[in-house]
Motif scaffolding. Sequence first.
Motif, mmCIF file in Angstrom:
data_model
loop_
_atom_site.group_PDB
_atom_site.id
_atom_site.type_symbol
_atom_site.label_atom_id
_atom_site.label_comp_id
_atom_site.label_asym_id
_atom_site.label_seq_id
_atom_site.Cartn_x
_atom_site.Cartn_y
_atom_site.Cartn_z
ATOM 1 N N LEU A 20 0.827 -1.204 0.000
ATOM 2 C CA LEU A 20 0.000 0.000 0.000
ATOM 3 C C LEU A 20 0.864 1.258 0.000
ATOM 4 O O LEU A 20 0.636 2.175 -0.800
ATOM 5 C CB LEU A 20 -0.946 -0.007 1.208
ATOM 6 C CG LEU A 20 -1.998 1.080 1.235
ATOM 7 C CD1 LEU A 20 -2.913 0.983 0.019
ATOM 8 C CD2 LEU A 20 -2.806 0.999 2.514
ATOM 9 N N THR A 21 1.871 1.301 0.856
ATOM 10 C CA THR A 21 2.738 2.486 0.894
ATOM 11 C C THR A 21 3.566 2.604 -0.383
ATOM 12 O O THR A 21 3.807 3.712 -0.863
ATOM 13 C CB THR A 21 3.659 2.475 2.125
ATOM 14 O OG1 THR A 21 4.417 1.263 2.145
ATOM 15 C CG2 THR A 21 2.861 2.601 3.411
ATOM 16 N N THR A 22 3.974 1.478 -0.945
ATOM 17 C CA THR A 22 4.711 1.504 -2.208
ATOM 18 C C THR A 22 3.843 2.031 -3.335
ATOM 19 O O THR A 22 4.292 2.836 -4.152
ATOM 20 C CB THR A 22 5.244 0.092 -2.552
ATOM 21 O OG1 THR A 22 6.095 -0.342 -1.496
ATOM 22 C CG2 THR A 22 6.009 0.097 -3.857
ATOM 23 N N ASN A 51 -4.675 15.316 -12.185
ATOM 24 C CA ASN A 51 -5.948 14.881 -12.773
ATOM 25 C C ASN A 51 -5.761 13.691 -13.705
ATOM 26 O O ASN A 51 -6.598 12.787 -13.742
ATOM 27 C CB ASN A 51 -6.634 16.027 -13.516
ATOM 28 C CG ASN A 51 -7.296 16.989 -12.558
ATOM 29 O OD1 ASN A 51 -7.628 16.643 -11.438
ATOM 30 N ND2 ASN A 51 -7.474 18.212 -13.000
ATOM 31 N N THR A 52 -4.684 13.689 -14.470
ATOM 32 C CA THR A 52 -4.420 12.575 -15.385
ATOM 33 C C THR A 52 -4.179 11.288 -14.602
ATOM 34 O O THR A 52 -4.664 10.227 -14.977
ATOM 35 C CB THR A 52 -3.223 12.892 -16.294
ATOM 36 O OG1 THR A 52 -3.491 14.099 -17.009
ATOM 37 C CG2 THR A 52 -2.961 11.777 -17.280
ATOM 38 N N ALA A 53 -3.442 11.378 -13.500
ATOM 39 C CA ALA A 53 -3.166 10.194 -12.678
ATOM 40 C C ALA A 53 -4.386 9.740 -11.890
ATOM 41 O O ALA A 53 -4.511 8.562 -11.566
ATOM 42 C CB ALA A 53 -2.012 10.483 -11.716
ATOM 43 N N THR A 57 -0.717 0.968 -11.026
ATOM 44 C CA THR A 57 -0.380 1.170 -9.620
ATOM 45 C C THR A 57 -1.609 1.073 -8.729
ATOM 46 O O THR A 57 -1.601 0.358 -7.724
ATOM 47 C CB THR A 57 0.295 2.548 -9.430
ATOM 48 O OG1 THR A 57 1.436 2.610 -10.267
ATOM 49 C CG2 THR A 57 0.696 2.772 -7.997
ATOM 50 N N VAL A 58 -2.660 1.767 -9.103
ATOM 51 C CA VAL A 58 -3.858 1.798 -8.264
ATOM 52 C C VAL A 58 -4.611 0.471 -8.323
ATOM 53 O O VAL A 58 -4.975 -0.094 -7.292
ATOM 54 C CB VAL A 58 -4.777 2.975 -8.674
ATOM 55 C CG1 VAL A 58 -6.113 2.892 -7.975
ATOM 56 C CG2 VAL A 58 -4.097 4.295 -8.376
ATOM 57 N N VAL A 59 -4.833 -0.027 -9.523
ATOM 58 C CA VAL A 59 -5.658 -1.225 -9.664
ATOM 59 C C VAL A 59 -4.924 -2.480 -9.214
ATOM 60 O O VAL A 59 -5.425 -3.231 -8.382
ATOM 61 C CB VAL A 59 -6.160 -1.372 -11.126
ATOM 62 C CG1 VAL A 59 -6.838 -2.698 -11.342
ATOM 63 C CG2 VAL A 59 -7.115 -0.235 -11.459
ATOM 64 N N ARG A 103 -4.247 -5.295 -4.572
ATOM 65 C CA ARG A 103 -3.613 -6.447 -3.907
ATOM 66 C C ARG A 103 -3.277 -6.101 -2.462
ATOM 67 O O ARG A 103 -3.461 -6.916 -1.557
ATOM 68 C CB ARG A 103 -2.356 -6.867 -4.677
ATOM 69 C CG ARG A 103 -1.605 -8.007 -4.045
ATOM 70 C CD ARG A 103 -2.383 -9.307 -4.100
ATOM 71 N NE ARG A 103 -1.590 -10.380 -3.514
ATOM 72 C CZ ARG A 103 -2.076 -11.271 -2.666
ATOM 73 N NH1 ARG A 103 -3.348 -11.259 -2.361
ATOM 74 N NH2 ARG A 103 -1.290 -12.189 -2.158
ATOM 75 N N ALA A 104 -2.810 -4.898 -2.230
ATOM 76 C CA ALA A 104 -2.485 -4.477 -0.863
ATOM 77 C C ALA A 104 -3.724 -4.483 0.011
ATOM 78 O O ALA A 104 -3.693 -4.974 1.142
ATOM 79 C CB ALA A 104 -1.842 -3.083 -0.892
#
Length: 171
Positions: free
Chosen positions: A56-58, A123-125, A154-156, A161-162
Amino acid sequence: MLATGFFPASVLLRSVERYTALVILPLAMGVQVVLVAALLIDMAKPHSGFGGLTLLTTSVAIWANNIILFALAYWQLDRGGPTGRTTGSHGRADFTFPRGDPSDGVPTDWQPVFADYFYLAFNTATAFSPTDVLPLTPRAKMLMMTESFISLLTVVAIGARAINILGSGTR
């Protein structure tokens, strides 16, 4: 990036700054992609050594770094970079910014500043797409697509998974 109060704003220093950024930013973006790929590959292993909090922190660190890198890239490339925008020797616009109405107090000679590019990158991220700032050139479109792709992975993948690991209480 040069603070004119501390350094003389010479053409040489501005050129060095621009070319340094144009070399370092693609390298940093490449490292970012390699790190995300390595993390995804390691996560796919049956017994990866990552705990939920570490993942999660990564994922938050990768996401935030993604925003900063792309904000700097957009700022350096659009309209000839910061020097081009301040000296009036504008290059081709990569982005179109909404300017508002002059009756709202928006100056007719308004130019985007770093905060505008940071807002674009955020906004793009976050939305995985353009919001109010539209890309005009193929390089701007490819940069925004790359930023969205890194953010989406990264998010999905990593973030989900985290949260799964943290929610189940397993490694």
